[in-house]
Design a protein around this motif. Structure first.
Motif, short mmCIF file in Angstrom:
data_model
loop_
_atom_site.label_atom_id
_atom_site.label_comp_id
_atom_site.label_asym_id
_atom_site.label_seq_id
_atom_site.Cartn_x
_atom_site.Cartn_y
_atom_site.Cartn_z
N UNK A 33 0.84 -1.21 0.00
CA UNK A 33 0.00 0.00 0.00
C UNK A 33 0.86 1.25 0.00
N UNK A 34 1.92 1.23 0.81
CA UNK A 34 2.81 2.39 0.86
C UNK A 34 3.53 2.60 -0.46
N UNK A 35 3.98 1.48 -1.08
CA UNK A 35 4.63 1.62 -2.39
C UNK A 35 3.66 2.16 -3.43
N UNK A 36 2.41 1.66 -3.39
CA UNK A 36 1.41 2.18 -4.33
C UNK A 36 1.13 3.66 -4.09
N UNK A 37 1.05 4.03 -2.82
CA UNK A 37 0.84 5.45 -2.51
C UNK A 37 2.02 6.29 -3.00
N UNK A 75 4.06 5.53 -5.52
CA UNK A 75 3.99 5.61 -6.98
C UNK A 75 2.90 6.59 -7.43
N UNK A 76 1.80 6.58 -6.70
CA UNK A 76 0.71 7.51 -7.03
C UNK A 76 1.16 8.96 -6.85
N UNK A 77 1.79 9.25 -5.73
CA UNK A 77 2.27 10.61 -5.48
C UNK A 77 3.32 11.00 -6.51
N UNK A 78 4.21 10.03 -6.87
CA UNK A 78 5.23 10.33 -7.88
C UNK A 78 4.58 10.66 -9.23
N UNK A 79 3.56 9.84 -9.60
CA UNK A 79 2.89 10.11 -10.87
C UNK A 79 2.18 11.45 -10.86
N UNK A 80 1.56 11.77 -9.72
CA UNK A 80 0.87 13.06 -9.60
C UNK A 80 1.86 14.21 -9.73
N UNK A 81 2.99 14.10 -9.03
CA UNK A 81 3.99 15.16 -9.09
C UNK A 81 4.59 15.27 -10.49
N UNK A 82 4.82 14.10 -11.13
CA UNK A 82 5.36 14.13 -12.49
C UNK A 82 4.37 14.77 -13.46
N UNK A 83 3.08 14.42 -13.30
CA UNK A 83 2.07 15.04 -14.16
C UNK A 83 1.98 16.55 -13.92
N UNK A 84 2.06 16.94 -12.66
CA UNK A 84 2.03 18.37 -12.37
C UNK A 84 3.25 19.07 -12.96
#
Length: 345
Positions: free
Chosen positions: A202-206, A208-217
């Motif tokens: 769950x932490x790894x998925x979170x 990755x999610x935050x990384x994708x969000x920051x990368x998209x931003x």
């Protein structure tokens, strides 16, 4: 020495009085109570210290210890609610509060308390499962104390404590319980390991999610900045085109020469830096190159005035390198040069 009859009587009376005094004076030690019986009937209880009774009429009935006493309960077999056989022993603490009741309400006081405690141990422990029996000794002690104390209350006895000393299940049952405990521990370990793995995923998925969000931003911000830069560049290009158009409209022919020379230079730069061509064949006449240089020099004189005529003030011109030939068709010499509209100048 001869004694007369009177002397003998006096001696006998003195001895009798001494015997009566000894018979009527009773000393009770601390921690004990004596019951007094008159012609076999209980009359009173003597307290610790010096006491007087009526000799030959009253006598001491029972000598009772009123200090707290310990009674050991022997080991006995108990069948639990789930039909498990265990061995248990206990210890009981009691105290005599009413000497008359303890002396005349029950015979053989210690034996009575012992048997009462043993039967209640069987009753209380027999109503419980083995697991409950092994894990709830305090509850067993409380229930035993309450039941036994209530039973001995009419005897003038106060049971202060009942403690189970040891509970011994059969050996095979102990081994089975050990295996059960081991299996339970292993189960808990596996559950904890699974929960840890799940939490890590769950932490790894979170992450990755935050990384994708920051990368998209970041990409959105970069795209916004690129769009803004292109907009500024377009505005500058439009402004330059407008200024050139205004200059041409005003009759300044050098403006169009400057604009065409700039586009020509950019085109040459693009052709020379192209990644899909290693050799570029560009046949050019020297007159065209010189006319182009003449047009650029005219633009410089127009911009800088007389200072452009002074060679000292102008930056040194690098010697033009011969351009490689290109595969484009040759330029017709009769075609007018866009950098020099007036060939005779």
């Amino acid at each position: 020495m001869l004694f007369s009859g009177f002397d003998i009587v006096v001696i006998v009376l003195v001895i009798f009085v001494i015997l009566v005094l000894f018979a009527g004076i009773k000393t009770v030690p601390q921690g004990y109570r004596y019951t007094i019986e008159r012609f076999g009937r209980y009359t009173r209880t003597l307290e610790p210290g010096l006491n007087l009774i009526t000799p030959f009429i009253e006598r001491v009935g029972a000598r009772l210890n009123v200090m707290e006493q310990v009674l050991s309960v022997p080991t006995q077999e108990v069948i639990t609610k789930d039909n498990a056989s265990v061995s248990a022993d206990a210890v009981s603490f009691y105290q005599v509060l009413n000497a008359a009741q303890a002396a005349y309400q029950v015979a053989n006081l210690e034996n009575a308390i012992l048997n009462l405690t043993m039967t209640n141990i069987r009753s209380v422990m027999g109503s419980m499962d083995l697991d409950e029996l092994l894990s709830n000794r305090d509850a067993i002690n409380d229930r035993l104390l309450r039941v036994v104390d209530e039973a001995v209350h009419p005897w003038g006895i106060k049971v202060t404590r009942v403690e189970i000393k040891d509970i011994q299940p059969p050996r095979d049952l102990v081994d089975a319980m050990a295996r059960q405990m081991k299996a339970e521990r292993e189960k808990r370990a596996q559950v904890l390991e699974a929960e840890g793995s799940r939490n890590a995923q769950i932490l790894r998925a979170e992450g990755a999610k935050q990384s994708a969000i920051l990368q998209a931003e970041g990409q959105r911000e970069a795209a916004f900045r690129n769009a803004e830069a292109r907009e500024r560049l377009a505005e500058a290009e439009a402004k330059a085109t407008k200024m050139v158009s205004e200059a041409i409209a005003a009759g300044d022919i050098q403006a169009i020469n400057y604009f065409v020379a700039q586009k020509y230079t950019e085109a040459l730069t693009s052709i020379g830096s192209a990644s899909n061509s290693k050799i570029v064949m560009m046949p050019m006449e020297a007159s065209s190159i010189l006319s182009s240089l003449g047009g650029i020099g005219a633009i410089a004189r127009e911009v800088f005035g007389d200072a452009g005529n002074n060679p000292a003030t102008l930056p040194p011109l690098s010697r033009p390198r011969p351009a490689p030939a290109r595969s484009t068709p040759p330029i017709n010499p009769s075609t007018p040069n866009p950098f020099n509209p007036d060939p005779e100048r």
